[in-house]
Write an enzyme that holds these catalytic residues in place. Structure first.
Site, PDB file in Angstrom:
ATOM      1  N   VAL A  33       2.949  85.375  22.641  1.00  0.00           N
ATOM      2  CA  VAL A  33       3.547  85.204  23.971  1.00  0.00           C
ATOM      3  C   VAL A  33       4.468  83.986  23.984  1.00  0.00           C
ATOM      4  O   VAL A  33       5.606  84.055  24.477  1.00  0.00           O
ATOM      5  CB  VAL A  33       2.456  85.062  25.057  1.00  0.00           C
ATOM      6  N   GLY A  60       1.192  76.436  22.799  1.00  0.00           N
ATOM      7  CA  GLY A  60       0.875  77.725  22.168  1.00  0.00           C
ATOM      8  C   GLY A  60       2.154  78.467  21.827  1.00  0.00           C
ATOM      9  O   GLY A  60       2.899  78.886  22.723  1.00  0.00           O
ATOM     10  N   LYS A  86     -14.694  96.243  32.571  1.00  0.00           N
ATOM     11  CA  LYS A  86     -14.690  95.614  31.249  1.00  0.00           C
ATOM     12  C   LYS A  86     -15.878  96.178  30.482  1.00  0.00           C
ATOM     13  O   LYS A  86     -16.850  96.629  31.084  1.00  0.00           O
ATOM     14  CB  LYS A  86     -14.894  94.100  31.402  1.00  0.00           C
ATOM     15  N   GLY A  92       2.328  81.223  19.844  1.00  0.00           N
ATOM     16  CA  GLY A  92       1.922  82.508  19.250  1.00  0.00           C
ATOM     17  C   GLY A  92       2.812  83.629  19.763  1.00  0.00           C
ATOM     18  O   GLY A  92       4.001  83.437  20.039  1.00  0.00           O
TER      19      GLY A  92
END
Ligand code: NAI
Length: 361
Positions: free
Chosen positions: A184, A180, A80, A182
Site C-alpha cells: 500500500v 510503511g 469474519k 510495503g
C-alpha cells in the site's frame, strides 16, 4: 462472561463453531450483522493460545467488519472467520475444503477471503466446495492485488482531509510522512509524488526502502524517527496501534490519514488528536478500498466500477468531518454514527413482507 452474553454485548447474530477432526479444522465463523447484506470478512489463521482468545478475536473482528462494510456504502454486513492453528505447519487441502463446506452450509450469509495467515491459494481449495469466497487469484476470477485500490482510496482520503483542513485538495508542496513502504505504501507514494507532495518514508525492511527509492525521490528516515518528522500529514501504512501513549505526543502534523488497520492503540486517542487540532481519518473508512474491490467480485468484478466506488471515500470522509464538527464529536465517533444510522434505517425496511422470506414460520 458466557458466549451468549458476549454476543449480546457486541451485537452478534450468529457464531458457528466448526470442527472437522479428520481435517484438523477448528474454526469459528462470526456473523455480526447482516442488515445491509451478506456478512463479508476475511479468514484469519493464527496459533491462538486459548479458545477464548480466538473467540474474542472473531467477535471483535467481525463487529469491525460491520462498520467497515457499512461505511463503504456497499450492501454487505460484517463477519469474519478464525482458524485455530499455525499457518506455517497446520494447513492442508482437506482443512480448506472442510472450511469451504462450512461456509457453503451458510447459503451465502457469509462470504470470506484472505486475512492474516491465509493466502489466495487457500481459497482456490475452498472454492471447490463453495462459491462464497472472494479475493481469489485473477486466473480464478478474482480481482487481483487489492493494495492498488486501497492506496488509491487512501490517497482520496488524504485529499478529503486536505480539503477539510486547508480548503483545497491540492497536495503540492505538502509534507507527508509515510510509515510503511510495503504494497500500500508504495502505491500511495506513487499518487503523492504525482500530486507534487514532499514525501518522507520509513520501513523496517531495507528491501521495501530500496524498492521505493529506485522509483521515486523521497527522504528516508529510521523506523522510529518517522514519528518525529514535522509534517502536514502523518500516514500510517504498516502496523496497527502505532498511535500509542509513547507516540501520540511525538507526531507533529495536522492530519493523520493512512491505510493501517486499528491505528489508535485505544479509541480515546481520537479525542486526544482532536484536542490537539489534528484531523484523524478513521482507519476503517479510509482503508476500505481493498474491501470495496473484493466485494465487487460478487457482482462479477469490474475495475472501473470498483475504482469509482473507492473514489467515493473522499465524499464519505467529508460527510464524517462535517458531522464531527457540527456535533462536537470526534471523527471516529462520527464514522460509527454514520454506519449505525444507516443500519437503523435499513432495519426498518425489513418489515416489508417478501413472499420468499420465512415470515410465516
Ligand atoms: P505489506 O506487508 O505489504 O507492507 C507493510 C510494510 O510495513 C512492510 O514493508 C513492513 O516491512 C513495514 N513495517 C512493518 N513494521 C514496521 C515499522 N515498525 N515501521 C515501519 N515499517 C514497518 O502490507 P500492505 O498490504 O501494504 O498493508 C499495509 C497496512 O494497510 C496494513 O496495516 C494492512 O492491514 C492495511 N490494509 C491493507 C489493505 C490491502 O489491501 N493491502 C487493505 C486494508 C488495510
Amino acid at each position: 462472561m458466557g458466549i451468549f452474553s458476549k454476543m449480546k454485548k457486541l451485537g452478534h447474530e450468529q457464531l458457528v463453531f466448526c470442527q472437522d477432526r479428520g481435517a484438523g479444522l477448528k474454526a469459528i465463523i462470526g456473523i455480526h450483522n447482516t442488515t445491509l447484506g451478506p456478512a463479508l470478512g476475511g479468514c484469519r489463521m493464527l496459533p491462538y493460545a486459548t479458545e477464548d482468545e480466538a473467540l474474542m478475536d472473531v467477535l471483535l473482528l467481525s463487529r469491525g467488519m460491520t462498520y467497515k462494510s457499512g461505511a463503504s456504502g456497499d450492501s454487505f454486513g460484517g463477519g469474519k472467520v478464525v482458524i485455530v492453528g499455525d499457518p506455517k505447519t497446520d494447513k492442508s487441502e482437506k482443512m480448506f475444503r472442510a472450511l469451504g463446506r462450512y461456509v457453503e452450509s451458510l447459503g451465502g450469509r457469509f462470504v470470506t477471503g484472505t486475512d492474516v495467515g491465509t493466502v489466495p491459494e487457500d481459497f482456490i481449495i475452498s472454492n471447490a466446495e463453495t462459491d462464497w469466497v472472494v479475493a481469489l487469484p485473477e486466473e480464478y476470477g478474482g480481482s487481483g492485488d487489492s493494495s492498488i485500490l486501497t492506496a488509491f482510496g487512501t490517497y482520496r482520503g488524504i485529499q478529503a482531509c486536505a480539503r477539510h483542513k486547508w480548503g483545497s485538495t491540492d497536495l503540492k508542496g505538502k509534507s507527508i510522512a509515510v510509515q510503511g513502504l510495503g504494497k500500500v505504501g508504495f502505491n500511495l507514494i506513487k499518487h503523492l509524488i504525482h500530486a507534487g507532495a514532499d514525501v518522507t518514508g520509513a520501513d523496517v525492511s531495507e528491501n521495501a526502502v530500496e524498492r521505493v527509492r529506485s522509483e521515486f525521490t523521497i527522504d528516508v528516515v529510521g523506523p522510529d524517527e518517522i514519528y518525529d518528522v514535522k509534517c502536514d500529514v502523518f500516514s500510517p501504512n504498516a502496523l496497527g496501534a502505532v498511535i500509542d501513549s509513547n507516540t501520540i505526543d511525538r507526531v507533529s502534523c495536522s492530519i493523520v490519514a493512512g491505510a493501517a488497520n486499528n491505528q489508535l492503540a485505544v479509541p480515546s486517542f481520537a479525542r486526544v488528536l482532536a484536542d490537539r487540532g489534528i484531523l484523524y481519518a478513521p482507519d476503517y473508512v479510509i482503508n476500505a478500498g481493498g474491501l470495496i474491490q473484493v466485494a465487487d467480485e460478487l457482482y462479477g468484478f469490474n475495475y472501473d466500477r470498483a475504482h469509482k466506488k473507492v473514489a467515493g471515500i473522499y465524499d464519505t470522509l467529508l460527510r464524517i468531518f462535517a458531522r464531527a464538527e457540527s456535533d462536537g464529536i470526534t471523527t471516529a465517533e462520527a464514522a460509527d454514527l454514520l454506519v449505525e444510522e444507516r443500519l437503523a434505517k435499513i432495519v426498518g425496511l425489513k418489515s416489508v413482507y417478501l413472499p420468499d422470506e420465512d415470515h410465516m414460520e
